[in-house]
Scaffold this active site. Structure first.
Site, PDB file in Angstrom:
ATOM      1  N   GLY A  13       1.325  85.397  13.724  1.00 24.38           N
ATOM      2  CA  GLY A  13       1.822  84.054  14.537  1.00 24.38           C
ATOM      3  C   GLY A  13       2.804  83.926  13.577  1.00 24.38           C
ATOM      4  N   ILE A  15       3.005  80.277  14.033  1.00 21.33           N
ATOM      5  CA  ILE A  15       1.891  78.553  14.384  1.00 21.33           C
ATOM      6  C   ILE A  15       0.805  79.266  13.409  1.00 21.33           C
ATOM      7  CG2 ILE A  15      -0.508  77.312  14.848  1.00 21.33           C
ATOM      8  CD1 ILE A  15       1.747  77.175  17.805  1.00 21.33           C
ATOM      9  N   ARG A  35      -2.925  92.521  14.833  1.00 21.29           N
ATOM     10  CA  ARG A  35      -3.260  93.552  15.174  1.00 21.29           C
ATOM     11  C   ARG A  35      -3.502  95.038  15.037  1.00 21.29           C
ATOM     12  NH1 ARG A  35      -1.200  93.099  21.560  1.00 21.29           N
ATOM     13  NH2 ARG A  35       0.090  90.789  20.952  1.00 21.29           N
ATOM     14  N   ASP A  60      -7.745  93.511  17.886  1.00 20.34           N
ATOM     15  CA  ASP A  60      -7.148  92.995  18.765  1.00 20.34           C
ATOM     16  C   ASP A  60      -8.745  92.285  19.607  1.00 20.34           C
ATOM     17  OD1 ASP A  60      -6.033  92.974  21.732  1.00 20.34           O
ATOM     18  OD2 ASP A  60      -5.503  94.767  20.352  1.00 20.34           O
ATOM     19  N   ALA A  81      -5.561  83.102  17.342  1.00 22.30           N
ATOM     20  CA  ALA A  81      -4.686  84.461  18.173  1.00 22.30           C
ATOM     21  C   ALA A  81      -4.887  84.068  19.821  1.00 22.30           C
ATOM     22  CB  ALA A  81      -5.022  85.047  17.881  1.00 22.30           C
ATOM     23  N   SER A  82      -3.589  84.463  20.864  1.00 19.76           N
ATOM     24  CA  SER A  82      -4.062  84.921  21.556  1.00 19.76           C
ATOM     25  C   SER A  82      -2.398  85.007  22.550  1.00 19.76           C
ATOM     26  CB  SER A  82      -4.058  83.045  22.205  1.00 19.76           C
ATOM     27  OG  SER A  82      -4.463  83.069  23.902  1.00 19.76           O
ATOM     28  N   TYR A 154      -0.239  81.704  32.306  1.00 15.38           N
ATOM     29  CA  TYR A 154      -1.026  81.542  31.112  1.00 15.38           C
ATOM     30  C   TYR A 154      -1.740  80.373  30.193  1.00 15.38           C
ATOM     31  CZ  TYR A 154       0.489  79.309  25.890  1.00 15.38           C
ATOM     32  OH  TYR A 154       0.308  78.833  24.881  1.00 15.38           O
ATOM     33  N   LYS A 158      -5.771  80.129  28.746  1.00 18.91           N
ATOM     34  CA  LYS A 158      -5.395  78.812  28.345  1.00 18.91           C
ATOM     35  C   LYS A 158      -6.770  77.936  29.072  1.00 18.91           C
ATOM     36  CE  LYS A 158      -4.030  78.912  24.662  1.00 18.91           C
ATOM     37  NZ  LYS A 158      -3.633  79.596  23.258  1.00 18.91           N
TER      38      LYS A 158
HETATM   39  P1  NAP Z   1       2.731  83.982  18.330  1.00 23.05           P
HETATM   40  O1  NAP Z   1       3.887  83.369  17.441  1.00 23.05           O
HETATM   41  O2  NAP Z   1       3.540  84.788  19.769  1.00 23.05           O
HETATM   42  O3  NAP Z   1       1.364  84.025  17.601  1.00 23.05           O
HETATM   43  C1  NAP Z   1       0.713  85.161  18.991  1.00 23.05           C
HETATM   44  C2  NAP Z   1      -0.194  85.382  18.110  1.00 23.05           C
HETATM   45  O4  NAP Z   1      -1.180  86.240  18.735  1.00 23.05           O
HETATM   46  C3  NAP Z   1      -0.020  86.831  17.440  1.00 23.05           C
HETATM   47  O5  NAP Z   1      -0.238  86.690  16.520  1.00 23.05           O
HETATM   48  C4  NAP Z   1       0.078  88.100  18.364  1.00 23.05           C
HETATM   49  O6  NAP Z   1      -0.399  89.089  17.678  1.00 23.05           O
HETATM   50  C5  NAP Z   1      -1.746  87.523  18.734  1.00 23.05           C
HETATM   51  N1  NAP Z   1      -1.969  87.963  19.738  1.00 23.05           N
HETATM   52  C6  NAP Z   1      -1.754  88.293  21.384  1.00 23.05           C
HETATM   53  N2  NAP Z   1      -2.497  89.500  21.751  1.00 23.05           N
HETATM   54  C7  NAP Z   1      -3.391  90.261  20.441  1.00 23.05           C
HETATM   55  C8  NAP Z   1      -4.308  90.411  21.127  1.00 23.05           C
HETATM   56  N3  NAP Z   1      -4.870  91.388  22.559  1.00 23.05           N
HETATM   57  N4  NAP Z   1      -5.203  90.961  20.301  1.00 23.05           N
HETATM   58  C9  NAP Z   1      -4.865  90.074  19.292  1.00 23.05           C
HETATM   59  N5  NAP Z   1      -3.881  89.281  18.764  1.00 23.05           N
HETATM   60  C10 NAP Z   1      -2.989  88.750  19.675  1.00 23.05           C
HETATM   61  O7  NAP Z   1       2.921  82.381  19.428  1.00 23.05           O
HETATM   62  P2  NAP Z   1       2.532  80.848  18.777  1.00 23.05           P
HETATM   63  O8  NAP Z   1       3.470  80.265  19.441  1.00 23.05           O
HETATM   64  O9  NAP Z   1       2.230  80.929  17.372  1.00 23.05           O
HETATM   65  O10 NAP Z   1       1.399  81.272  19.269  1.00 23.05           O
HETATM   66  C11 NAP Z   1       0.023  80.444  18.759  1.00 23.05           C
HETATM   67  C12 NAP Z   1      -0.924  79.901  19.473  1.00 23.05           C
HETATM   68  O11 NAP Z   1      -1.141  78.924  19.370  1.00 23.05           O
HETATM   69  C13 NAP Z   1      -1.803  80.286  20.892  1.00 23.05           C
HETATM   70  O12 NAP Z   1      -3.118  80.424  20.982  1.00 23.05           O
HETATM   71  C14 NAP Z   1      -0.619  79.887  21.856  1.00 23.05           C
HETATM   72  O13 NAP Z   1      -1.059  80.155  22.746  1.00 23.05           O
HETATM   73  C15 NAP Z   1      -0.750  78.665  21.178  1.00 23.05           C
HETATM   74  N6  NAP Z   1       0.062  77.539  21.241  1.00 23.05           N
HETATM   75  C16 NAP Z   1       1.832  77.481  21.267  1.00 23.05           C
HETATM   76  C17 NAP Z   1       2.953  76.667  21.929  1.00 23.05           C
HETATM   77  C18 NAP Z   1       4.137  76.891  21.043  1.00 23.05           C
HETATM   78  O14 NAP Z   1       5.101  76.279  22.132  1.00 23.05           O
HETATM   79  N7  NAP Z   1       3.991  78.012  21.072  1.00 23.05           N
HETATM   80  C19 NAP Z   1       1.969  76.230  22.357  1.00 23.05           C
HETATM   81  C20 NAP Z   1       0.745  75.368  22.569  1.00 23.05           C
HETATM   82  C21 NAP Z   1      -0.069  76.234  22.166  1.00 23.05           C
HETATM   83  P3  NAP Z   1       1.057  90.426  17.705  1.00 23.05           P
HETATM   84  O15 NAP Z   1       1.319  89.836  16.228  1.00 23.05           O
HETATM   85  O16 NAP Z   1       0.465  91.313  17.007  1.00 23.05           O
HETATM   86  O17 NAP Z   1       1.244  90.443  18.886  1.00 23.05           O
END
Ligand code: NAP
Length: 339
Positions: A13, A15, A35, A60, A81-82, A154, A158
């Site tokens: 991901g 972050i 995954r 996963d 991860a989420s 979403y 969370k």
């Molecule tokens: P991202 O790049 O889409 O990362 C999400 C990660 O979660 C990816 O590694 C994804 O794996 C993994 N994931 C999703 N479903 C899964 C599953 N069923 N099993 C295992 N892994 C799974 O998004 P991000 O922005 O970095 O988000 C990371 C975290 O920060 C999340 O918890 C999100 O809610 C939180 N967050 C993000 C923001 C924002 O603005 N970006 C703001 C607040 C909080 P794959 O690569 O295989 O899909």
């Protein structure tokens, strides 16, 4: 010698990639989950790290397999991860179930493996939704209202995942500590061509995919500052039960557009300048499902009070303009913006 070993979940991901890099730079040994191991080389390549720097295992959020092995020998867990909102989520449960069950799996295996602290990436989405009133300042005391129709899938995922993990650790965690980082909209340079949906707002503006600028805004935070917050929450003493709202400046889309126009000149030629009046946005929501989704945000200024993160984590976010310009420049450099 490394300071200790940290498991970063969802190492593919956006972050998480920055958290991996920040931990390695700070002298920690780091392992990650993804995954599918088919992506291991690509993930390491995008971070510029070797297999020795970042051992990866498959796990996963929706299955038990792999989690106990992944966490064995780790002192800390960064649970990042989420699932993010995407076109593939058909029902609320498509987001809620993996987020909640995955968080519960992670805290349970971490506790059993003798992990000292789990830092989980929650979100302001677990704080900001379902309240009445056009504008409001939010803090760690706020929780999104799960009974409100204004709380989207979403935000529910969370809120439910953070509450479930907190409650589980309070009841069964023993000596293991748990705390959360709750970021607002995370922007910043991309690490590869696969990046978080949160960057869509800048990508779509640069690509001329927004017809105008509705009165919608966000608290902005930089992915590099969010990674620093994760490391601080893992290493500083006395973090049990803590919750840190991490938001920088609140900017309207019109402010983001003005920054892009003034700093990027020709590269921002497709960024819209026309502000869309609320009535026009309401009207188009009647016909356009994508616009309907953002309607609850129209004209609503959600200010995140990050004083607690500043005081306890020493969090010092950079100016939002710097983040926006760096995001745009990296999208252009990665060939993700039309010429
Ligand atoms: P991202 O790049 O889409 O990362 C999400 C990660 O979660 C990816 O590694 C994804 O794996 C993994 N994931 C999703 N479903 C899964 C599953 N069923 N099993 C295992 N892994 C799974 O998004 P991000 O922005 O970095 O988000 C990371 C975290 O920060 C999340 O918890 C999100 O809610 C939180 N967050 C993000 C923001 C924002 O603005 N970006 C703001 C607040 C909080 P794959 O690569 O295989 O899909």
């Amino acid at each position: 010698m490394a300071k200790g070993r940290v498991l970063v979940t969802g190492a593919s991901g956006y972050i998480a990639g920055y958290v991996v890099k920040a931990l390695l730079a700070d002298g920690w040994a780091v392992s990650g989950t993804i995954r599918s191991l088919a992506r291991a080389d690509a993930v390491r390549a995008s971070l510029g790290v070797s297999a020795a720097d970042l051992p990866l295992s498959a796990a996963d959020l929706t299955h038990d397999a792999g989690w106990a092995e992944a966490v064995a020998g780790c002192d800390f867990v960064q649970h990042i991860a989420s699932p993010l909102p995407s076109g593939t989520a058909r029902t609320d449960d498509d987001l809620i179930v993996p987020a909640r069950d995955g968080a519960l799996r992670v805290v349970a295996v971490a506790q059993a493996a003798g992990v000292r602290r789990v830092v989980m990436t929650s979100s302001v989405a677990a704080m900001y939704y379902g309240m009445t009133g056009a504008s409001r300042t939010y803090s760690e005391a706020d929780w999104s209202d799960l009974s409100s129709p204004a709380t989207n899938a979403y935000a529910k995922s969370k809120t439910i995942a953070e509450r479930a993990a907190r409650d589980w650790v309070a009841a069964h965690g023993g000596m293991m500590e748990y705390c959360t980082i709750n970021p607002a909209l995370v922007l910043g340079p991309v690490l590869g061509s696969d990046f978080s949906g949160s960057l869509a707002v800048v990508t779509r503006m640069l690509n001329g995919e927004l017809p105008g600028l509705p009165r919608i805004g966000f608290g902005i935070c930089d992915v590099r500052d969010i990674a620093a917050a994760h490391v601080a929450a893992m290493t500083l003493p006395g973090m049990a039960g803590e919750r840190f709202l991490c938001s920088g400046e609140y900017l309207w889309l019109a402010d983001v557009a003005a920054i892009l126009k003034s700093r990027l000149a020709d590269a921002a030629k497709r960024v819209p300048t026309m502000r869309l009046p609320d009535f026009l946005v309401r009207l188009s929501a009647l016909f356009d499902a994508e616009v309907r989704l953002v309607m609850p945000e129209l004209g609503r200024e959600r200010i995140g009070d990050a004083r607690h993160a500043r005081d306890r984590l020493g969090w010092n976010p950079r100016p939002a303009a710097e983040t926006i310009v760096d995001t745009a420049r990296s999208l252009i450099a990665a060939g993700l913006v039309k010429r």
